[in-house]
Design an enzyme around this catalytic site. Sequence first.
Site, PDB file in Angstrom:
ATOM      1  N   ASP A  77      21.915 -61.300 -41.299  1.00  0.00           N
ATOM      2  CA  ASP A  77      20.612 -61.976 -41.295  1.00  0.00           C
ATOM      3  C   ASP A  77      20.480 -62.958 -40.136  1.00  0.00           C
ATOM      4  O   ASP A  77      19.801 -63.978 -40.244  1.00  0.00           O
ATOM      5  CB  ASP A  77      20.364 -62.693 -42.647  1.00  0.00           C
ATOM      6  N   HIS A  92      17.122 -54.748 -41.859  1.00  0.00           N
ATOM      7  CA  HIS A  92      16.746 -55.362 -40.586  1.00  0.00           C
ATOM      8  C   HIS A  92      15.242 -55.584 -40.573  1.00  0.00           C
ATOM      9  O   HIS A  92      14.464 -54.645 -40.701  1.00  0.00           O
ATOM     10  CB  HIS A  92      17.201 -54.482 -39.415  1.00  0.00           C
TER      11      HIS A  92
HETATM   12  P1  IMP Z   1      27.828 -55.272 -50.498  1.00  0.00           P
HETATM   13  O1  IMP Z   1      27.877 -55.028 -49.014  1.00  0.00           O
HETATM   14  O2  IMP Z   1      26.525 -54.873 -51.103  1.00  0.00           O
HETATM   15  O3  IMP Z   1      29.025 -54.727 -51.198  1.00  0.00           O
HETATM   16  O4  IMP Z   1      27.914 -56.871 -50.697  1.00  0.00           O
HETATM   17  C1  IMP Z   1      29.057 -57.622 -50.313  1.00  0.00           C
HETATM   18  C2  IMP Z   1      28.658 -58.949 -49.704  1.00  0.00           C
HETATM   19  O5  IMP Z   1      28.007 -58.703 -48.452  1.00  0.00           O
HETATM   20  C3  IMP Z   1      27.662 -59.747 -50.536  1.00  0.00           C
HETATM   21  O6  IMP Z   1      27.923 -61.133 -50.344  1.00  0.00           O
HETATM   22  C4  IMP Z   1      26.319 -59.398 -49.910  1.00  0.00           C
HETATM   23  O7  IMP Z   1      25.363 -60.410 -50.128  1.00  0.00           O
HETATM   24  C5  IMP Z   1      26.716 -59.309 -48.466  1.00  0.00           C
HETATM   25  N1  IMP Z   1      25.817 -58.453 -47.672  1.00  0.00           N
HETATM   26  C6  IMP Z   1      25.812 -57.098 -47.611  1.00  0.00           C
HETATM   27  N2  IMP Z   1      24.863 -56.676 -46.758  1.00  0.00           N
HETATM   28  C7  IMP Z   1      24.273 -57.771 -46.261  1.00  0.00           C
HETATM   29  C8  IMP Z   1      23.235 -57.979 -45.294  1.00  0.00           C
HETATM   30  O8  IMP Z   1      22.672 -57.064 -44.702  1.00  0.00           O
HETATM   31  N3  IMP Z   1      22.896 -59.274 -45.052  1.00  0.00           N
HETATM   32  C9  IMP Z   1      23.521 -60.303 -45.649  1.00  0.00           C
HETATM   33  N4  IMP Z   1      24.497 -60.158 -46.552  1.00  0.00           N
HETATM   34  C10 IMP Z   1      24.872 -58.906 -46.842  1.00  0.00           C
HETATM   35 MG    MG Z   2      19.270 -58.595 -43.173  1.00  0.00          MG
END
Ligand code: IMP
Ligand code: MG
Length: 332
Positions: free
Chosen positions: A13, A42
């Site tokens: 982000d 995105h």
């Molecule tokens: P997962 O990738 O869904 O397994 O989540 C694992 C960790 O990565 C969590 O803390 C999510 O909030 C974070 N996370 C996964 N994708 C994103 C993203 O695109 N932006 C911010 N945090 C992410």
């Molecule tokens: Mg994002």
Amino acid sequence: MVCTVIAGGFWGDEGKGKIISYLALKEPLDFCVRTGSVNAAHTIWFKGNRYALHMVPGGFVYEKCRLLIGAGSNVDIKQFLEEVEQTRVEDRISIDSQASIIEEKHSAQDKASDHLKGLGTTGRGVGPAIEERVRRTAKLAKDIPELKPYLTDVSEEVNDAIDKGKKVMLEGTQGIMLSLFFGTYPYVTSRDTSASAICSEAGVGPTKIDNVLLVLKAFVTRVGTGPLPGELSKEEAQKRGWFETAAGTGRDRRSAPFNFELAKKAVTINGATQIALTKLDSVYPACKGARTYEELPKDAKQFVTEIEKRMGIPVALIGTGAEALDIVDRRG
Ligand code: IMP
Ligand code: MG
């Protein structure tokens, strides 16, 4: 610029989508390759419309840009088809035959797991889908009849484009602090998010990369569980105008001031050559909409200078607003 890798420097982000959309229009980009998966969104503002893309590469804003999804990616078929329709890119998007598939069951497993819930995952099923791929029982894009019209060999197309001097962007997702290897384990995502991993997922070797553009937001945010040094209360974040909600899941984003130590670590691990500093207008409101460096107030310029001094690489792009073209471009 021939081949650029774009990577996130914090917990995702950082505003990668905005920087990609700017470069797609400005260069303009011939190819944009998305890596990673559907957990990342995105955000792109283009012609007054907001897009939160989980699958389609951010380069879609330039109508001649070829859009690819790399072999290392995980494809959610429904999400992919919906976004292709929304962005009207059917005739210029393809997926590598060997990209793996996220199914409904993976999302259900993600949401049902107390362990994963404790990590604050997005619930999109990326961890369980990758587990299945590692077990070598995952479905690949080439196994799915609906995806037949979209299949290609991404590595071959992209390497050929680089050899011909075309402008190529390899689009990373999340940020280095969410990397499975380098982040705040176990509060991380299920794959490496570094520039090297982005190349690997796209099928491009390290000698082909000219530029590693590291995106750093002017303040730090994270969603989900895990450490965040210098974390502010929600009230303080709101007061400063730094309070955000996640583009993908709608959850509150936690926030903290810019962190030079973490930024330095991100520069090192990614081998960054340039920085894109986003949302400078959220920290210095007088920057809003500026498109030249001269327009920035003195304290904002001092912040930029300090980043360059401590990171040892130039701040090439500065984000000053939500629209793709709200950028100070210092690349000369
Ligand atoms: P997962 O990738 O869904 O397994 O989540 C694992 C960790 O990565 C969590 O803390 C999510 O909030 C974070 N996370 C996964 N994708 C994103 C993203 O695109 N932006 C911010 N945090 C992410
Ligand atoms: Mg994002």
